[in-house]
Write a protein that holds these residues in place. Structure first.
Motif, PDB file in Angstrom:
ATOM      1  N   MET A 140       1.050  -1.290  -0.238  1.00 51.89           N
ATOM      2  CA  MET A 140      -0.056  -0.129  -0.155  1.00 51.89           C
ATOM      3  C   MET A 140       0.858   1.077  -0.032  1.00 51.89           C
ATOM      4  O   MET A 140       1.973   1.263   1.001  1.00 51.89           O
ATOM      5  CB  MET A 140      -1.330   0.083   0.795  1.00 51.89           C
ATOM      6  N   ASP A 141       0.510   2.394  -0.542  1.00 59.01           N
ATOM      7  CA  ASP A 141       1.508   3.221  -0.242  1.00 59.01           C
ATOM      8  C   ASP A 141       1.133   4.715   0.535  1.00 59.01           C
ATOM      9  O   ASP A 141      -0.167   4.371   1.646  1.00 59.01           O
ATOM     10  CB  ASP A 141       0.645   4.683  -1.855  1.00 59.01           C
ATOM     11  N   LYS A 142       2.112   5.173   0.936  1.00 63.48           N
ATOM     12  CA  LYS A 142       1.937   5.583   2.281  1.00 63.48           C
ATOM     13  C   LYS A 142       1.511   6.777   2.237  1.00 63.48           C
ATOM     14  O   LYS A 142       2.445   7.842   0.992  1.00 63.48           O
ATOM     15  CB  LYS A 142       3.093   5.501   3.067  1.00 63.48           C
ATOM     16  N   VAL A 143       1.043   7.568   2.418  1.00 59.62           N
ATOM     17  CA  VAL A 143      -0.003   9.041   2.257  1.00 59.62           C
ATOM     18  C   VAL A 143       0.004   9.439   3.377  1.00 59.62           C
ATOM     19  O   VAL A 143      -0.093   9.086   4.480  1.00 59.62           O
ATOM     20  CB  VAL A 143      -0.916   8.538   1.653  1.00 59.62           C
ATOM     21  N   PHE A 144       0.759  10.986   3.373  1.00 54.59           N
ATOM     22  CA  PHE A 144       0.375  11.556   4.769  1.00 54.59           C
ATOM     23  C   PHE A 144      -0.782  12.591   4.642  1.00 54.59           C
ATOM     24  O   PHE A 144      -1.086  12.983   3.805  1.00 54.59           O
ATOM     25  CB  PHE A 144       2.091  12.611   4.791  1.00 54.59           C
ATOM     26  N   PHE A 145      -1.210  13.166   6.009  1.00 58.56           N
ATOM     27  CA  PHE A 145      -2.367  13.015   5.650  1.00 58.56           C
ATOM     28  C   PHE A 145      -2.308  14.157   7.415  1.00 58.56           C
ATOM     29  O   PHE A 145      -1.308  13.872   8.284  1.00 58.56           O
ATOM     30  CB  PHE A 145      -3.828  12.161   6.042  1.00 58.56           C
ATOM     31  N   ASP A 146      -3.192  14.904   7.179  1.00 63.17           N
ATOM     32  CA  ASP A 146      -3.376  15.915   8.791  1.00 63.17           C
ATOM     33  C   ASP A 146      -4.863  16.185   8.566  1.00 63.17           C
ATOM     34  O   ASP A 146      -5.245  16.224   7.459  1.00 63.17           O
ATOM     35  CB  ASP A 146      -2.591  16.871   8.507  1.00 63.17           C
ATOM     36  N   ILE A 147      -5.569  16.733   9.693  1.00 62.41           N
ATOM     37  CA  ILE A 147      -6.631  16.867   9.611  1.00 62.41           C
ATOM     38  C   ILE A 147      -7.019  18.961  10.367  1.00 62.41           C
ATOM     39  O   ILE A 147      -6.370  18.389  11.658  1.00 62.41           O
ATOM     40  CB  ILE A 147      -7.893  16.572  10.575  1.00 62.41           C
ATOM     41  N   GLU A 148      -7.708  19.471  10.034  1.00 62.06           N
ATOM     42  CA  GLU A 148      -7.861  20.794  10.920  1.00 62.06           C
ATOM     43  C   GLU A 148      -9.256  21.662  10.656  1.00 62.06           C
ATOM     44  O   GLU A 148      -9.897  20.952   9.367  1.00 62.06           O
ATOM     45  CB  GLU A 148      -6.858  22.116   9.519  1.00 62.06           C
TER      46      GLU A 148
END
Length: 119
Positions: A1-9
Motif C-alpha cells: 500500500m502507498d504511504k500517504v501523509f495526512f492531517d486534519i484541520e
C-alpha cells in the motif's frame, strides 16, 4: 500500500482532511456541511482510505478520532465539541471513543509521534 501523509484541520464551520500522495495533494473539504474537493462524498473518501497507509503525527490521539466521527456523519457542531474535548482535556483516544460513542476506524495507519525520539 502507498504511504500517504495526512492531517486534519477543524474550525467551527470548516473541516479539511488533506492527503499528500506522492507528488499530488488530495483533499476532502466541508464548509457549512457542504462537501467539496477530490472526494465529493464520504463513501468515496472511505474507499480511498482502504487503499492506502495513512501516516500522521499524533494522529492516534486526534486525527483518527476526528476521522471516525466524520465517517460516522458528525456535523460541524458535533465535530467541534469532539475536537475541543480532545485538545482541552488531552483525553486519551480510547476514552474519547468511549465518551462520544464512536468506534475506532480500522485503516492501515502509522502515527510517527510514538516512535519519534525525544517526544
Amino acid at each position: 500500500m502507498d504511504k500517504v501523509f495526512f492531517d486534519i484541520e477543524l474550525y467551527k464551520n470548516y473541516l479539511l482532511i488533506m492527503f499528500k500522495h506522492d507528488d499530488r495533494i488530495l483533499y476532502y473539504e466541508r464548509h457549512d456541511n457542504n462537501a467539496s474537493g477530490d472526494f465529493s462524498n464520504l463513501r468515496q473518501l472511505k474507499e480511498y482510505l482502504k487503499t492506502i497507509t495513512l501516516v500522521g503525527f499524533n494522529s492516534d490521539h486526534y486525527d483518527m478520532v476526528i476521522l471516525a466521527a466524520v465517517l460516522k456523519g458528525y456535523d460541524h457542531n458535533q465535530l467541534k465539541k469532539l475536537s475541543d474535548h480532545i485538545i482541552i482535556n488531552q483525553s486519551p483516544s480510547w476514552l474519547t471513543y468511549k465518551k462520544f460513542n464512536l468506534r475506532q476506524v480500522h485503516f492501515d495507519h502509522i502515527d510517527i509521534k510514538e516512535p519519534a525520539p525525544g517526544v
